[in-house]
Design an enzyme around this catalytic site. Structure first.
Site, mmCIF file in Angstrom:
data_model
loop_
_atom_site.group_PDB
_atom_site.id
_atom_site.type_symbol
_atom_site.label_atom_id
_atom_site.label_comp_id
_atom_site.label_asym_id
_atom_site.label_seq_id
_atom_site.Cartn_x
_atom_site.Cartn_y
_atom_site.Cartn_z
ATOM 1 N N GLU A 38 48.062 42.721 45.197
ATOM 2 C CA GLU A 38 48.395 41.490 44.475
ATOM 3 C C GLU A 38 49.838 41.101 44.772
ATOM 4 O O GLU A 38 50.663 41.971 45.031
ATOM 5 C CB GLU A 38 48.237 41.720 42.962
ATOM 6 C CG GLU A 38 46.850 42.190 42.591
ATOM 7 C CD GLU A 38 46.677 42.463 41.088
ATOM 8 O OE1 GLU A 38 47.464 41.945 40.282
ATOM 9 O OE2 GLU A 38 45.749 43.209 40.749
ATOM 10 N N ASP A 80 45.931 38.965 46.405
ATOM 11 C CA ASP A 80 45.499 38.266 45.186
ATOM 12 C C ASP A 80 46.720 37.600 44.551
ATOM 13 O O ASP A 80 47.643 38.278 44.102
ATOM 14 C CB ASP A 80 44.851 39.291 44.243
ATOM 15 C CG ASP A 80 44.372 38.681 42.926
ATOM 16 O OD1 ASP A 80 44.951 37.675 42.481
ATOM 17 O OD2 ASP A 80 43.433 39.244 42.335
ATOM 18 N N SER A 83 49.310 41.711 37.140
ATOM 19 C CA SER A 83 49.011 40.995 35.908
ATOM 20 C C SER A 83 49.504 41.687 34.650
ATOM 21 O O SER A 83 49.779 41.028 33.657
ATOM 22 C CB SER A 83 47.511 40.726 35.809
ATOM 23 O OG SER A 83 46.784 41.914 36.023
HETATM 24 C C1 LIG Z 1 42.807 36.753 36.190
HETATM 25 C C2 LIG Z 1 42.748 37.538 37.438
HETATM 26 C C3 LIG Z 1 41.618 37.509 38.244
HETATM 27 C C4 LIG Z 1 40.345 36.851 37.809
HETATM 28 O O1 LIG Z 1 40.420 35.473 37.858
HETATM 29 P P1 LIG Z 1 39.476 34.590 36.908
HETATM 30 O O2 LIG Z 1 39.481 33.261 37.532
HETATM 31 O O3 LIG Z 1 40.084 34.643 35.553
HETATM 32 O O4 LIG Z 1 38.114 35.240 36.935
HETATM 33 C C5 LIG Z 1 41.676 38.154 39.466
HETATM 34 N N1 LIG Z 1 42.780 38.829 39.842
HETATM 35 C C6 LIG Z 1 43.872 38.918 39.062
HETATM 36 C C7 LIG Z 1 45.063 39.678 39.523
HETATM 37 C C8 LIG Z 1 43.886 38.279 37.824
HETATM 38 O O5 LIG Z 1 44.948 38.381 37.032
#
Ligand SMILES: *Cc1c(COP(=O)(O)O)cnc(C)c1O
Length: 396
Positions: A190, A219, A194
């Protein structure tokens, strides 16, 4: 193992659920849905109480922006309430392709593909990519703190993850040197994490990927719209990178995108089951995304405000002796340790009018339960000042 098809099978099922739920109850991990009467930077609970919402991912306040709401209504009038079909059948509008071209331009990629959610994108796209080994098993290098949806993608593909310590690129390099040769290799991580709010060194990741002939899958759920030039993300400008991001966080709508080469997108349209066998996103959602794209280049002041607020909250928590890990974004963890400590802190803060949700295992490692503050440029200055004052109750 198979219970008989009789009344007792239903009893067995209910008893098993009861056992699972009471195990969660026992160590404070049972969660319950808590309805909000009205969302917003100051939300209204079902009992009428107003709280400053420091838990949403609506970092720029776009979910409530008049331009997004009116464009969503416009698209409903033009195209209807639902998409009626999957993308390969009759669920692709001319307007969908135009929107994907604009998203690609925003991300600096050749092409982009919209999916219904970020979870779906990671869970479905990764297995499609890992199939590209032509019979050779993919080697997949993953950060230990990766999101559950990235794990779901690896699990769905049946690959064994080769995990590196969080953001430890020296260890990643060792692992690549040991395991990457002779197999299609992927680095999956990522750009902003998050639960910790820290960043990955995306340029260094791209360099490692190039050196070891690996593909980088990044991500950008929490960076999209917030970081990089005009909010284009921390993967902006990187070569040979597949970027995924969400449209339900700073973009204020819903869904997700994959940005990469034209060839990659053509492949996913043909091979990604989670894209192929799912009804296309609703027109309202796509309209809101279009309006958010129009706004993105104009929101530098909001992004600066958000960054300054992250700095101010970290400084305040540091004064109180609370660990914020390596947070460097709008996501600020206040690490409190035990589940009970985090839940008690959430209650104390809520009594002061601020909602920051306690995050506990399995979302974060045991012993690092925390309050996760996710800030927004949409909070009024007065509300943000109240939030900074309120965190005094976290001092132990
Ligand atoms: C929120 C999130 C997702 C999922 O995305 P949604 O559209 O909410 O399903 C994927 N990866 C990370 C790092 C996230 O924080």
């Amino acid at each position: 193992m198979n219970p008989p098809r009789s009344e007792s099978s239903a009893a067995w099922f209910a008893a098993a659920i009861e056992t699972a739920l009471s195990a969660l109850d026992q160590d404070g991990r049972r969660r319950r849905l808590r309805p909000v009467a009205l969302p917003g930077p100051r939300l209204v609970l079902a009992d009428g109480r107003q709280l400053i919402d420091a838990s949403s991912n609506d970092y720029l306040g776009l979910a409530q922006h008049p331009a997004l709401k009116s464009r969503a209504r416009e698209w409903i009038e033009r195209f209807g309430a639902g998409a009626r079909a999957s993308r390969l059948v009759t669920g692709t509008l001319e307007a969908t392709l135009e929107l994907e071209a604009r998203l690609a331009e925003f991300k600096g990629s050749e092409a982009a593909l919209i999916l219904n959610s970020g979870f779906q994108a990671n869970a479905a796209v990764l297995p499609a990519l890992f199939e590209l080994g032509g019979g050779r098993t993919a080697k997949v290098f993953t950060d230990r703190l990766n999101h559950a949806s990235l794990h779901a993608g690896c699990a769905a593909a049946g690959v064994k993850q080769i995990r590196f310590q969080h953001n430890d690129l020296a260890q990643l390099e060792e692992l690549l040197a040991t395991h990457a040769a002779g197999a299609p290799a992927f680095i999956v991580t990522e750009s902003v994490f998050s639960m910790d709010g820290d960043r990955a060194d995306t340029a260094a990741l791209a360099t490692l990927a190039r050196r070891y002939n690996a593909l980088l899958y990044l991500d950008e759920a929490h960076a999209t719209g917030v970081l990089g030039p005009q909010g284009r993300g921390l993967g902006y400008g990187l070569e040979n990178t597949v970027v995924m991001g969400t449209l339900g966080k700073a973009f204020g709508a819903a869904g997700a995108y994959i940005a990469g080469s034209r060839q990659l997108i053509d492949y996913l349209v043909n091979r990604c089951a989670g894209f192929i066998y799912s009804t296309a996103p609703a027109p309202a959602t796509l309209g809101a995304v279009e309006a958010a794209l129009d706004l993105m280049p104009l929101l530098d002041a909001e992004r600066e405000k958000l960054a300054a607020r992250g700095n101010a909250l970290r400084a305040r928590l540091a004064e109180l002796g609370i660990d914020t890990l390596s947070s460097a974004t709008q996501i600020v963890p206040a690490v409190l340790g035990s589940i009970d400590a985090a839940l008690a802190a959430q209650r104390r803060l809520e009594a002061e009018g601020v909602l920051a949700v306690a995050i506990r295992p399995p979302t974060v490692p045991a012993g690092s339960s925390r309050l996760r503050f996710s800030l927004s440029s949409a909070h009024s200055d007065e509300d943000f000042a109240r939030l900074l004052a309120a965190v005094a109750v976290l001092r132990t």
